[in-house]
Scaffold this active site. Structure first.
Site, PDB file in Angstrom:
ATOM      1  N   ALA A   8       3.086  -4.710  -2.947  1.00 57.97           N
ATOM      2  CA  ALA A   8       4.192  -5.585  -3.479  1.00 57.97           C
ATOM      3  C   ALA A   8       3.319  -6.309  -4.920  1.00 57.97           C
ATOM      4  CB  ALA A   8       4.400  -6.555  -2.450  1.00 57.97           C
ATOM      5  N   GLY A  12       4.468  -2.841  -8.075  1.00 56.02           N
ATOM      6  CA  GLY A  12       5.683  -2.829  -6.960  1.00 56.02           C
ATOM      7  C   GLY A  12       6.727  -3.766  -6.902  1.00 56.02           C
ATOM      8  N   ARG A  82      -7.204  -0.866 -12.741  1.00 58.84           N
ATOM      9  CA  ARG A  82      -8.395  -1.113 -13.241  1.00 58.84           C
ATOM     10  C   ARG A  82      -8.657  -2.469 -14.060  1.00 58.84           C
ATOM     11  NH1 ARG A  82      -8.074   2.876 -18.882  1.00 58.84           N
ATOM     12  NH2 ARG A  82      -6.031   2.857 -19.114  1.00 58.84           N
ATOM     13  N   VAL A 118       2.414   6.058  -8.151  1.00 60.69           N
ATOM     14  CA  VAL A 118       2.141   5.030  -9.379  1.00 60.69           C
ATOM     15  C   VAL A 118       0.567   5.139  -9.249  1.00 60.69           C
ATOM     16  CG1 VAL A 118       2.480   3.019 -10.635  1.00 60.69           C
ATOM     17  CG2 VAL A 118       4.475   4.205  -9.039  1.00 60.69           C
ATOM     18  N   ASN A 120      -3.415   4.986  -9.283  1.00 57.22           N
ATOM     19  CA  ASN A 120      -4.371   5.724 -10.120  1.00 57.22           C
ATOM     20  C   ASN A 120      -5.534   6.210  -9.392  1.00 57.22           C
ATOM     21  OD1 ASN A 120      -3.161   6.135 -12.880  1.00 57.22           O
ATOM     22  ND2 ASN A 120      -3.278   3.946 -13.118  1.00 57.22           N
ATOM     23  N   HIS A 175      -2.171  11.807 -16.929  1.00 62.77           N
ATOM     24  CA  HIS A 175      -1.940  10.382 -17.325  1.00 62.77           C
ATOM     25  C   HIS A 175      -3.198   9.452 -17.372  1.00 62.77           C
ATOM     26  CE1 HIS A 175      -0.186   6.212 -17.227  1.00 62.77           C
ATOM     27  NE2 HIS A 175      -0.847   5.934 -16.340  1.00 62.77           N
TER      28      HIS A 175
HETATM   29  N1  LIG Z   1       0.845   5.514 -13.090  1.00 59.90           N
HETATM   30  C1  LIG Z   1       1.024   4.656 -13.817  1.00 59.90           C
HETATM   31  O1  LIG Z   1       1.674   4.823 -14.918  1.00 59.90           O
HETATM   32  C2  LIG Z   1       0.536   3.175 -13.531  1.00 59.90           C
HETATM   33  C3  LIG Z   1      -0.357   2.960 -12.576  1.00 59.90           C
HETATM   34  N2  LIG Z   1      -0.770   1.697 -12.079  1.00 59.90           N
HETATM   35  C4  LIG Z   1      -1.503   1.769 -10.974  1.00 59.90           C
HETATM   36  O2  LIG Z   1      -0.809   1.408  -9.857  1.00 59.90           O
HETATM   37  C5  LIG Z   1      -1.727   0.684  -8.913  1.00 59.90           C
HETATM   38  C6  LIG Z   1      -1.115  -0.959  -8.620  1.00 59.90           C
HETATM   39  O3  LIG Z   1      -1.314  -1.692  -9.739  1.00 59.90           O
HETATM   40  P1  LIG Z   1      -0.754  -3.221  -9.672  1.00 59.90           P
HETATM   41  O4  LIG Z   1       0.418  -3.098  -8.882  1.00 59.90           O
HETATM   42  O5  LIG Z   1      -1.065  -3.790 -11.032  1.00 59.90           O
HETATM   43  O6  LIG Z   1      -1.929  -3.615  -8.482  1.00 59.90           O
HETATM   44  P2  LIG Z   1      -2.026  -5.146  -7.788  1.00 59.90           P
HETATM   45  O7  LIG Z   1      -3.287  -5.223  -7.407  1.00 59.90           O
HETATM   46  O8  LIG Z   1      -1.023  -6.070  -8.483  1.00 59.90           O
HETATM   47  O9  LIG Z   1      -1.288  -4.496  -6.618  1.00 59.90           O
HETATM   48  C7  LIG Z   1      -1.450  -3.616  -5.654  1.00 59.90           C
HETATM   49  C8  LIG Z   1      -1.067  -3.991  -4.313  1.00 59.90           C
HETATM   50  O10 LIG Z   1      -1.477  -2.887  -3.304  1.00 59.90           O
HETATM   51  C9  LIG Z   1      -1.715  -3.511  -1.980  1.00 59.90           C
HETATM   52  N3  LIG Z   1      -2.476  -2.899  -0.973  1.00 59.90           N
HETATM   53  C10 LIG Z   1      -3.722  -2.429  -1.390  1.00 59.90           C
HETATM   54  N4  LIG Z   1      -3.931  -1.554  -0.096  1.00 59.90           N
HETATM   55  C11 LIG Z   1      -2.795  -1.506   0.542  1.00 59.90           C
HETATM   56  C12 LIG Z   1      -2.348  -0.706   1.555  1.00 59.90           C
HETATM   57  N5  LIG Z   1      -3.385   0.369   2.331  1.00 59.90           N
HETATM   58  N6  LIG Z   1      -1.300  -0.660   1.928  1.00 59.90           N
HETATM   59  C13 LIG Z   1      -0.214  -1.284   1.642  1.00 59.90           C
HETATM   60  N7  LIG Z   1      -0.522  -2.230   0.430  1.00 59.90           N
HETATM   61  C14 LIG Z   1      -1.891  -2.016   0.035  1.00 59.90           C
HETATM   62  C15 LIG Z   1      -2.768  -4.721  -2.293  1.00 59.90           C
HETATM   63  O11 LIG Z   1      -2.440  -5.957  -1.195  1.00 59.90           O
HETATM   64  C16 LIG Z   1      -1.775  -5.341  -3.395  1.00 59.90           C
HETATM   65  O12 LIG Z   1      -0.870  -6.314  -3.351  1.00 59.90           O
HETATM   66  C17 LIG Z   1      -2.962   0.563  -9.411  1.00 59.90           C
HETATM   67  O13 LIG Z   1      -3.774   1.853  -8.930  1.00 59.90           O
HETATM   68  C18 LIG Z   1      -2.754   0.892 -10.987  1.00 59.90           C
HETATM   69  O14 LIG Z   1      -3.664   1.795 -11.735  1.00 59.90           O
HETATM   70  C19 LIG Z   1      -0.304   0.590 -12.802  1.00 59.90           C
HETATM   71  C20 LIG Z   1       0.466   0.858 -13.938  1.00 59.90           C
HETATM   72  C21 LIG Z   1       0.801   2.187 -14.314  1.00 59.90           C
HETATM   73  O1  LIG Z   2      -3.754   1.710 -17.592  1.00 63.14           O
HETATM   74  C1  LIG Z   2      -3.929   1.673 -16.507  1.00 63.14           C
HETATM   75  O2  LIG Z   2      -4.804   1.629 -15.670  1.00 63.14           O
HETATM   76  C2  LIG Z   2      -2.358   1.517 -15.670  1.00 63.14           C
HETATM   77  C3  LIG Z   2      -1.807   2.489 -16.265  1.00 63.14           C
HETATM   78  O3  LIG Z   2      -1.817   3.729 -15.611  1.00 63.14           O
HETATM   79  C4  LIG Z   2      -0.908   2.425 -17.304  1.00 63.14           C
HETATM   80  O4  LIG Z   2      -0.655   1.142 -17.519  1.00 63.14           O
HETATM   81  O5  LIG Z   2      -0.613   3.115 -17.968  1.00 63.14           O
END
Ligand SMILES: NC(=O)C1=CN([C@@H]2O[C@H](COP(=O)(O)OP(=O)(O)OC[C@H]3O[C@@H](n4cnc5c(N)ncnc54)[C@H](O)[C@@H]3O)[C@@H](O)[C@H]2O)C=CC1
Ligand SMILES: O=C([O-])CC(=O)C(=O)O
Length: 312
Positions: A8, A12, A82, A118, A120, A175
């Protein structure tokens, strides 16, 4: 129809916000491991209903997978993002175990689920989800290419002084900062090749800025981005739930397509109620084929790390 979002945090919650505003699902379950966190975010979002006029219900839970039972789609945004100076690949040690256990819990309660990854490093997390869940390949989708393509259109629109909605442009490959391949030679401005309007230098600049789009935002914000990631994720979920059959680039399991196998990598696909339904073939020239193969090599190296850290 129920959609579950695990994690969340920034991405999320933004995904949930995008979905709820458009009434995409009757019910959204937001799950996080942090006590009370998802409950709070869900309540905050639910309190916008009177202002925004939506009917969707949203419920927040702390690690309660029973509440996710019968979900049609789940989004996995759990894990760490990151910090400036890091690559997405450096997150593998923490995120692989999180993604694996989340997938296991989701499938236990919703065996027919379609999972959108989503977290990474996204291509490798998508591969891990597929291999560890045993779900059919069409039900596991990595959404990164959808985001990267939106960023590519943004960069083109800025340079051309055009509406992003008038641009047709996709990013394939991994990605990652060095693995994504913005297909500028295939890009059009309402059917006119964008290369007609851009010098080779300008084209190179647009491609580069697209590739480092996530890193640029991470260095500006101090953590990675969430608005465009959340919107891209919601667009993929909407195409599944509403059976829209939209064409997105997404990380899917390749079995010989584009000359690659046993790997999840970004290619153009049709997304509908089956998950990703089919891969759309595209003719790549020798230069882009070589880039695609190099991208695959880099992603495969990360996939092999899964074995080293005993996640697979
Ligand atoms: N593929 C893409 O295009 C993108 C990927 N990301 C990735 O998405 C992920 C999340 O990014 P943010 O939302 O910014 O991070 P965030 O730190 O704001 O949120 C991550 C959440 O995951 C929760 N969490 C951790 N372990 C958990 C578990 N076992 N079960 C349930 N919840 C758990 C945390 O408590 C936290 O609230 C990162 O790995 C980031 O690199 C972010 C942006 C784009
Ligand atoms: O840059 C990151 O680490 C998160 C992500 O995947 C993006 O925003 O494309």
């Amino acid at each position: 129809m129920k959609v579950t979002i695990v994690g969340a945090g920034a991405v999320g919650a933004t995904t949930a916000d995008n979905l709820i505003r458009r009434n995409v699902a009757e019910e959204i379950v937001l799950l996080d491991i942090k006590e009370g966190f998802a409950e709070g975010k869900a309540q905050d979002m639910a309190q916008t209903a009177a202002l925004l006029g939506f009917e969707s219900k949203i419920k927040g839970v702390t690690n309660d997978y029973l509440s996710t039972s019968g979900s049609t789609v789940a989004v996995i945004t759990s894990g760490i993002p990151r910090k400036p100076g890091m690559t997405r690949e450096e997150l593998i040690g923490t995120n692989a175990n999180i993604v694996k256990s989340v997938v296991e819990n989701l499938v236990k309660h919703s065996p027919d689920i379609i999972i959108v990854i989503v977290s990474n490093p996204m291509d490798t997390m998508t591969y891990l989800a597929l291999k560890s869940s045993g779900l059919p390949k069409n039900r596991i989708i990595g959404m990164g290419g959808t985001l990267d393509s939106a960023r590519f259109k943004y960069q083109l629109s800025e340079k051309l002084n055009a509406s992003a909605a008038d641009l047709n442009a996709i990013v394939i490959g991994g990605h990652g900062d060095t693995t994504m391949i913005p297909l500028i030679k295939h890009s059009t401005w309402n059917s006119i090749p964008v290369t007609d309007f851009l010098t080779p230098e300008e084209q190179g600049e647009i491609v580069h800025k697209t590739m480092v789009g996530g890193a640029t935002l991470t260095s500006l914000i101090g953590t990675s981005a969430w608005y465009a990631p959340g919107a891209a994720t919601a667009a993929v979920v909407e195409s599944i739930v509403r059976d829209q059959g939209k064409l997105f680039t997404a990380s899917v399991y390749l079995e010989g397509e584009f000359g690659q196998e046993d790997i999840n990598l970004g290619v153009p696909v049709i997304i509908n109620k089956k998950g990703w339904d089919r891969i759309v073939p595209i003719q790549l020239d020798e230069e882009d084929k070589e880039k695609f193969n190099k991208s695959a090599e880099a992603v495969r190296t990360m996939n092999n790390v899964l074995k080293e850290i005993k996640a697979l």
